[in-house]
Design an enzyme around this catalytic site. Structure first.
Site: not given
Ligand code: UFG
Length: 328
Positions: A117, A141
């Site tokens: 990841t 994680y």
């Molecule tokens: N977001 C929102 N509203 C929501 C959900 C997400 O604004 O309801 C934002 C988050 O704050 C973030 C972006 O959308 O800025 C992407 O969020 P995700 O949860 O889709 O993905 P992440 O970037 O947090 O996480 C992903 C993978 C993880 C991994 C990570 C590594 O899901 O498993 O990238 O950077 F660890």
């Protein structure tokens, strides 16, 4: 000869199963169905419901199906949950991976694909991140996955197992032929949540943070179509089989979109309005993280086909509508 896919009933694992079957490989799926769904597993795959921690079962499967490669997706993957329950993550992700590697070695399985990841990098800055960037995961994680990368490197050195660790950025979308997609309950992924919201499965959603140092104030990520991610796994498997050594590589497109940009595309692609509120930042979220995946392209010849956010949204929407027809 066959490939064992652990977590093959999950979002990414089920697409791996399709990718392997599409190119004529024999596939064995091992999944405990704790978060995956049997309706996501292609019927041509041999499915066994069980746990990767059941080493006797894994050993039997490797022998019976003459497994020559393991694609290991079974894992826990929620960053926030990992902060609350670190030991679950070190058990499910690190300890079970250790046991799986040991069984693989005993059975002389030569090739191992590991689902890593972008979370191994932590705060990455605003430039596309390369594989040699500092590894400072911000969550249990990320650390649980990084420890598995270290184990693989050590085991490869000592025993000659060839492995690929692919560091995924933000995986989204669904099989273009509609055969699988993200089905997880309570997903925290932006595109999935937006799809559930346009279809009324959620009353509304929030943008987590509008005061980031980015052009529109919302966080930037590198969204990659799940089918291109799987193509990267096929390229990595071919690389291992060609005896080219180990591979640790980012998988993303090298460009980012902000949360607002993603939500705009979702509205356009679905033709439906999104009920969105602005909320505070989510703890632990970096402002921006984008992959430099030049190394993967150069080493394996990987060429993505779906670097197109509207296509990602359309495929995710089609799958979400399918889930609705299943009353999900
Ligand atoms: N977001 C929102 N509203 C929501 C959900 C997400 O604004 O309801 C934002 C988050 O704050 C973030 C972006 O959308 O800025 C992407 O969020 P995700 O949860 O889709 O993905 P992440 O970037 O947090 O996480 C992903 C993978 C993880 C991994 C990570 C590594 O899901 O498993 O990238 O950077 F660890």
């Amino acid at each position: 000869m066959s490939v064992l896919v652990t977590g093959g009933a999950g979002y990414i694992g089920s697409h791996m199963v399709l990718g392997l079957l599409d190119r004529g490989e024999e596939v064995v799926v091992l999944d405990n169905l704790s978060t995956g769904f049997d309706f996501c597993i292609a019927s041509q795959a041999h499915f066994v419901q069980g746990d990767i921690g059941d080493t006797a079962l894994v050993a039997r499967l490797l022998k019976e199906h003459k497994v020559t490669a393991i694609a290991h997706f079974a894992a826990s993957l929620l960053v926030a949950e990992s902060v609350r329950e670190p030991l679950t993550y070190y058990a499910n992700n690190t300890a079970r991976t250790r046991d799986l590697i040991e069984v693989a070695l005993r059975a002389d399985v030569p090739h191992f694909l590991f689902s890593s990841t972008a979370a191994v990098y932590g705060m990455a800055g605003d430039k596309p991140v390369q594989e040699n960037a500092p590894l400072n995961p911000l969550s249990p994680y990320g650390r649980s996955k990084l420890m598995s990368e270290h184990m693989l490197a050590d085991v490869s050195e000592a025993h000659g197992l060839a492995y690929a660790a692919l560091r995924y950025f933000n995986v989204a979308g669904a099989d273009p032929q509609g055969r699988s997609g993200e089905s997880t309950f309570n997903s925290t992924h932006l595109v999935k949540i937006a799809m559930e919201t346009v279809l009324g499965k959620r009353p509304g959603m929030q943008i987590f943070g509008t005061d980031y140092p980015t052009p529109d104030g919302t966080a930037i990520r590198d969204y990659i179509h799940v089918t291109d991610l799987i193509a990267a796994h096929m390229a990595a498997l071919d690389y291992l089989r060609a005896g080219k050594g180990n591979l640790t590589a980012n998988v993303g497109y090298g460009r980012g979109f902000s949360v607002r940009q993603v939500l705009d595309v979702v509205e356009q692609a679905t033709g439906l309005p999104l009920n969105v509120a602005e909320g505070p930042r989510r703890a632990g979220d970096p402002a921006s993280i984008v992959a430099d995946s030049g190394y993967l392209r150069q080493a394996t010849g990987w060429e993505p086909q779906y670097d197109d956010l509207p296509a990602i949204a359309e495929h995710a929407f089609a799958w979400e509508q399918y889930l609705s027809r299943r009353n999900r």
